[in-house]
Design a protein around this motif. Sequence first.
Motif, short mmCIF file in Angstrom:
data_model
loop_
_atom_site.label_atom_id
_atom_site.label_comp_id
_atom_site.label_asym_id
_atom_site.label_seq_id
_atom_site.Cartn_x
_atom_site.Cartn_y
_atom_site.Cartn_z
N ILE A 21 0.85 -1.18 0.00
CA ILE A 21 0.00 0.00 0.00
C ILE A 21 0.89 1.24 0.00
CG2 ILE A 21 -0.18 0.04 2.53
CD1 ILE A 21 -3.05 1.11 2.24
N TYR A 22 0.40 2.27 -0.66
CA TYR A 22 1.06 3.57 -0.61
C TYR A 22 -0.04 4.63 -0.57
CZ TYR A 22 0.31 3.55 -5.71
OH TYR A 22 -0.24 3.48 -6.97
N PHE A 23 0.35 5.85 -0.26
CA PHE A 23 -0.60 6.94 -0.11
C PHE A 23 -0.17 8.09 -1.01
CE2 PHE A 23 -0.41 4.43 3.68
CZ PHE A 23 -1.75 4.24 4.03
N VAL A 24 -1.15 8.77 -1.61
CA VAL A 24 -0.89 9.88 -2.51
C VAL A 24 -1.61 11.12 -1.99
CG1 VAL A 24 -1.18 10.76 -4.86
CG2 VAL A 24 -0.64 8.34 -4.49
N ALA A 25 -0.89 12.24 -1.92
CA ALA A 25 -1.48 13.49 -1.45
C ALA A 25 -1.31 14.57 -2.50
CB ALA A 25 -0.81 13.94 -0.15
N THR A 26 -2.40 15.33 -2.72
CA THR A 26 -2.39 16.48 -3.63
C THR A 26 -3.30 17.55 -3.05
OG1 THR A 26 -4.23 15.57 -4.93
CG2 THR A 26 -2.00 15.13 -5.74
N ALA A 27 -3.16 18.76 -3.55
CA ALA A 27 -4.04 19.86 -3.15
C ALA A 27 -4.11 20.87 -4.27
CB ALA A 27 -3.52 20.52 -1.87
N ALA A 28 -5.28 21.42 -4.47
CA ALA A 28 -5.43 22.53 -5.41
C ALA A 28 -5.00 23.81 -4.69
CB ALA A 28 -6.88 22.63 -5.86
N ALA A 29 -5.14 24.93 -5.34
CA ALA A 29 -4.76 26.21 -4.74
C ALA A 29 -5.60 26.52 -3.50
CB ALA A 29 -4.90 27.34 -5.76
N ASP A 30 -6.85 26.06 -3.51
CA ASP A 30 -7.72 26.22 -2.34
C ASP A 30 -8.60 24.97 -2.25
OD1 ASP A 30 -9.35 26.62 -4.53
OD2 ASP A 30 -10.27 28.44 -3.79
N GLY A 31 -9.37 24.88 -1.21
CA GLY A 31 -10.22 23.70 -1.02
C GLY A 31 -9.51 22.63 -0.21
N ARG A 32 -10.02 21.44 -0.31
CA ARG A 32 -9.54 20.34 0.50
C ARG A 32 -8.25 19.72 -0.02
NH1 ARG A 32 -14.73 21.02 0.34
NH2 ARG A 32 -15.96 20.80 2.21
N VAL A 33 -7.44 19.23 0.90
CA VAL A 33 -6.27 18.43 0.58
C VAL A 33 -6.78 16.99 0.43
CG1 VAL A 33 -4.07 17.55 1.44
CG2 VAL A 33 -4.72 19.94 1.87
N ASN A 34 -6.30 16.30 -0.58
CA ASN A 34 -6.71 14.91 -0.78
C ASN A 34 -5.57 13.97 -0.44
OD1 ASN A 34 -8.71 12.96 -1.78
ND2 ASN A 34 -7.13 12.52 -3.28
N LEU A 35 -5.88 12.93 0.30
CA LEU A 35 -4.93 11.88 0.64
C LEU A 35 -5.63 10.55 0.38
CD1 LEU A 35 -2.28 10.91 1.94
CD2 LEU A 35 -3.43 11.09 4.15
N SER A 36 -5.07 9.76 -0.54
CA SER A 36 -5.72 8.51 -0.95
C SER A 36 -4.79 7.32 -0.78
CB SER A 36 -6.13 8.57 -2.43
OG SER A 36 -7.14 9.50 -2.63
N PRO A 37 -5.32 6.21 -0.25
CA PRO A 37 -4.55 4.97 -0.23
C PRO A 37 -4.63 4.31 -1.59
CG PRO A 37 -6.68 4.62 0.79
CD PRO A 37 -6.62 6.07 0.42
#
Length: 182
Positions: A21-37
Amino acid sequence: MAKQFPSFDDNTRGFAEAQHIYFVATAAADGRVNLSPKGGDSLRILGPNRLIWRNLTGSGNETAGHLRENSRMTVMWCGFEKRPLILRAYGTARAVHVGDVDWAELNSHFDAHVGARQIYDLNVDLVQTSCGYAVPYFDHQGHRETLDTWSDGKGEAGIHDYWDEKNRVTIDGKPTGIEDYI
């Protein structure tokens, strides 16, 4: 205790490739940060500063939407089974969609899957390790077949209908770019 490297070496690459398993994190300029397994056979390290991971159709499409605004991405692995280690790869990524020019070449690194939606191509500018001493032990029991069964049952037309209905925008209403491939 953290150590930083300009790229993957044999040790960090071997650790990443051994994880289930690994996790990926991204974020736009505003709004929510996403973290997905992420799991399954979906990640390849193509060189010391490049990795790709294939995204299968799912309930959200946050990463694609975020990368349209902000190319930053972090991928993280944790040693749950044996070695206590946390590994992160930082960099900038781009989304490669099913219809893009380099889709076939990048997708050839993986077995065929009807639910393949994007491949993310990450240019790694920093690799960091930390101790992982507080990460608990977990035993890997195998791959879940649920998403594969669901995707196969939908077929290509059903997957594209799902993209149209569920994957056009992020949870913050930002476009994902999938509409060009439906």
